[in-house]
Design a protein around this motif. Structure first.
Motif, PDB file in Angstrom:
ATOM      1  N   GLU A   1       0.884  -1.081   0.571  1.00 13.55           N
ATOM      2  CA  GLU A   1      -0.409  -0.092   0.230  1.00 13.55           C
ATOM      3  C   GLU A   1       1.340   1.482   0.029  1.00 13.55           C
ATOM      4  O   GLU A   1       1.520   1.798   0.271  1.00 13.55           O
ATOM      5  N   PRO A   2       0.617   2.522  -0.709  1.00 17.27           N
ATOM      6  CA  PRO A   2       1.243   3.064  -1.201  1.00 17.27           C
ATOM      7  C   PRO A   2       1.187   4.438   0.461  1.00 17.27           C
ATOM      8  O   PRO A   2       0.206   4.586   1.220  1.00 17.27           O
ATOM      9  N   LEU A   3       1.993   4.859   0.453  1.00 19.44           N
ATOM     10  CA  LEU A   3       2.002   5.117   2.192  1.00 19.44           C
ATOM     11  C   LEU A   3       0.989   6.893   1.953  1.00 19.44           C
ATOM     12  O   LEU A   3       1.116   7.097   0.469  1.00 19.44           O
ATOM     13  N   PRO A   4       0.466   7.181   2.691  1.00 18.16           N
ATOM     14  CA  PRO A   4      -0.250   8.300   2.735  1.00 18.16           C
ATOM     15  C   PRO A   4       0.016   9.660   2.902  1.00 18.16           C
ATOM     16  O   PRO A   4       1.073   9.650   3.496  1.00 18.16           O
ATOM     17  N   SER A   5      -0.402  10.805   2.476  1.00 17.96           N
ATOM     18  CA  SER A   5      -0.612  11.558   2.435  1.00 17.96           C
ATOM     19  C   SER A   5      -0.701  12.875   3.796  1.00 17.96           C
ATOM     20  O   SER A   5      -1.235  11.957   4.378  1.00 17.96           O
ATOM     21  N   LYS A   6       0.125  13.966   3.357  1.00 17.38           N
ATOM     22  CA  LYS A   6       0.040  14.468   4.325  1.00 17.38           C
ATOM     23  C   LYS A   6      -0.175  16.428   4.331  1.00 17.38           C
ATOM     24  O   LYS A   6      -0.073  16.508   3.765  1.00 17.38           O
ATOM     25  N   LEU A   7      -0.606  16.581   5.599  1.00 17.92           N
ATOM     26  CA  LEU A   7      -1.349  18.063   5.375  1.00 17.92           C
ATOM     27  C   LEU A   7       0.109  18.747   5.953  1.00 17.92           C
ATOM     28  O   LEU A   7      -0.889  18.676   7.254  1.00 17.92           O
TER      29      LEU A   7
ATOM     30  N   SER B   1      -4.347  30.477  11.711  1.00 18.18           N
ATOM     31  CA  SER B   1      -3.867  31.903  11.579  1.00 18.18           C
ATOM     32  C   SER B   1      -3.245  32.374  13.332  1.00 18.18           C
ATOM     33  O   SER B   1      -2.837  33.529  13.342  1.00 18.18           O
ATOM     34  N   THR B   2      -3.450  31.461  14.501  1.00 25.07           N
ATOM     35  CA  THR B   2      -3.087  31.882  15.489  1.00 25.07           C
ATOM     36  C   THR B   2      -1.947  31.092  15.779  1.00 25.07           C
ATOM     37  O   THR B   2      -0.553  31.792  16.990  1.00 25.07           O
ATOM     38  N   GLY B   3      -0.995  30.952  14.323  1.00 32.05           N
ATOM     39  CA  GLY B   3       0.476  30.867  14.897  1.00 32.05           C
ATOM     40  C   GLY B   3       0.797  29.044  14.881  1.00 32.05           C
ATOM     41  O   GLY B   3       1.970  28.777  14.880  1.00 32.05           O
ATOM     42  N   ASP B   4      -0.378  28.582  14.994  1.00 27.06           N
ATOM     43  CA  ASP B   4      -0.028  26.538  15.553  1.00 27.06           C
ATOM     44  C   ASP B   4       0.568  26.255  14.050  1.00 27.06           C
ATOM     45  O   ASP B   4      -0.357  26.413  12.868  1.00 27.06           O
ATOM     46  N   VAL B   5       0.760  25.083  13.831  1.00 26.12           N
ATOM     47  CA  VAL B   5       1.182  24.515  12.541  1.00 26.12           C
ATOM     48  C   VAL B   5       1.444  22.845  13.591  1.00 26.12           C
ATOM     49  O   VAL B   5       2.554  22.970  13.967  1.00 26.12           O
ATOM     50  N   TYR B   6       0.680  21.975  12.437  1.00 25.55           N
ATOM     51  CA  TYR B   6       0.678  20.988  12.706  1.00 25.55           C
ATOM     52  C   TYR B   6       0.270  19.789  11.320  1.00 25.55           C
ATOM     53  O   TYR B   6      -0.245  20.537  10.587  1.00 25.55           O
ATOM     54  N   GLU B   7       0.940  18.795  11.698  1.00 23.92           N
ATOM     55  CA  GLU B   7       0.296  17.558  10.642  1.00 23.92           C
ATOM     56  C   GLU B   7      -0.279  16.864  10.672  1.00 23.92           C
ATOM     57  O   GLU B   7      -0.764  16.125  11.415  1.00 23.92           O
ATOM     58  N   VAL B   8      -0.940  17.303   9.446  1.00 24.00           N
ATOM     59  CA  VAL B   8      -1.977  15.815   9.636  1.00 24.00           C
ATOM     60  C   VAL B   8      -2.439  15.246   8.232  1.00 24.00           C
ATOM     61  O   VAL B   8      -1.790  15.252   7.432  1.00 24.00           O
ATOM     62  N   THR B   9      -2.031  13.507   8.825  1.00 23.08           N
ATOM     63  CA  THR B   9      -2.047  12.534   7.656  1.00 23.08           C
ATOM     64  C   THR B   9      -3.307  12.143   7.265  1.00 23.08           C
ATOM     65  O   THR B   9      -4.728  12.404   8.252  1.00 23.08           O
ATOM     66  N   ILE B  10      -3.511  11.836   6.055  1.00 22.37           N
ATOM     67  CA  ILE B  10      -4.843  11.900   5.308  1.00 22.37           C
ATOM     68  C   ILE B  10      -4.895  10.158   5.174  1.00 22.37           C
ATOM     69  O   ILE B  10      -4.796   9.272   4.074  1.00 22.37           O
ATOM     70  N   TYR B  11      -5.202   9.463   6.513  1.00 21.05           N
ATOM     71  CA  TYR B  11      -5.665   7.802   6.784  1.00 21.05           C
ATOM     72  C   TYR B  11      -7.028   7.553   5.371  1.00 21.05           C
ATOM     73  O   TYR B  11      -6.917   6.877   5.004  1.00 21.05           O
ATOM     74  N   THR B  12      -7.728   8.429   5.699  1.00 21.84           N
ATOM     75  CA  THR B  12      -8.690   8.042   5.285  1.00 21.84           C
ATOM     76  C   THR B  12      -9.356   9.007   3.819  1.00 21.84           C
ATOM     77  O   THR B  12      -9.577  10.455   3.966  1.00 21.84           O
TER      78      THR B  12
END
Length: 212
Positions: free
Chosen positions: A2-8, A13-24
């Motif tokens: 299976e290919p590795l899932p992509s991410k965002l 706007s608050t300055g927060d930065v985080y990673e979200v994986t597109i699992y579904t």
């Protein structure tokens, strides 16, 4: 396999930065709590956008949001196939960088050792003599450089540049183009590559490695 899932890579706007994986998929984005990526900001619609996957590609759709969805500063009105490095903007408040691990394999030895500037458009990467430019160029700088490299050895007119870099704008002035060229040359100068963009006064610019 299976290919590795992509991410965002999400920048709020608050300055927060985080990673979200597109699992579904479908992967819903919006203000509603049931969304896979919940963005609790007033400018974001309850169901703002959606990411699907078909034919091994990720496809972004706007779901009739009030304030729009943009890819590389261009509003999307139909399904948009995402590419590695695309900059997605939801309304005016949230930016997300799309990362596709299937597009980040190592360059071939031939590509990596190519003299001059190499632009890998599927990955939105730029290398100088095999060295990756990091941090990446801005979207406008990348579009301009990719246009010049595609026409290696040929003069690219100001009209061509305006259409490529500012596709949804009119009345692009010579000063705007010169300023974008200047900023691009400044970034390339760090890698000793600014000399590859040559001015042809009265005609435009040319990318060439045949320089002293």
């Amino acid at each position: 396999m299976e290919p590795l899932p992509s991410k965002l890579i999400v920048h709020r706007s608050t300055g927060d930065v985080y990673e979200v994986t597109i699992y579904t998929v479908p992967f819903l984005i919006g203000r509603a709590p049931e969304c896979h990526l919940t963005l609790d900001e007033n400018a974001i619609s309850r169901r703002h956008a959606r990411i699907d996957r078909a034919f091994q590609q990720y496809i972004l759709s706007d779901l009739g949001s009030t304030n729009g969805t943009f890819v590389n500063d261009t509003p999307i009105t139909t399904d948009h196939v995402l590419g590695h490095g695309d900059v997605i903007r939801f309304a005016e408040t949230v930016i997300a960088y799309f990362e596709d691990p299937q597009a980040t394999t190592e360059l071939s030895p031939k590509e990596a050792s190519r003299p001059g500037i190499a632009v890998h458009e599927p990955r939105k990467e730029v290398r100088v003599n095999g060295l990756l430019i990091d941090p990446p160029l801005s979207v406008g700088q990348y579009r301009l450089l990719a246009l010049l490299v595609r026409h290696e050895g040929q003069i690219v007119s100001r009209d061509q540049m305006a259409n490529e870099v500012w596709p949804d704008q009119t009345d692009i002035s010579d000063q705007m183009i010169d300023a974008r060229i200047s900023r691009l040359r400044t970034r390339l100068a760090t890698y000793g590559a600014d000399k590859f963009i040559v001015t042809r006064r009265g005609f435009g610019y040319i990318y060439t490695t045949n320089v002293e």
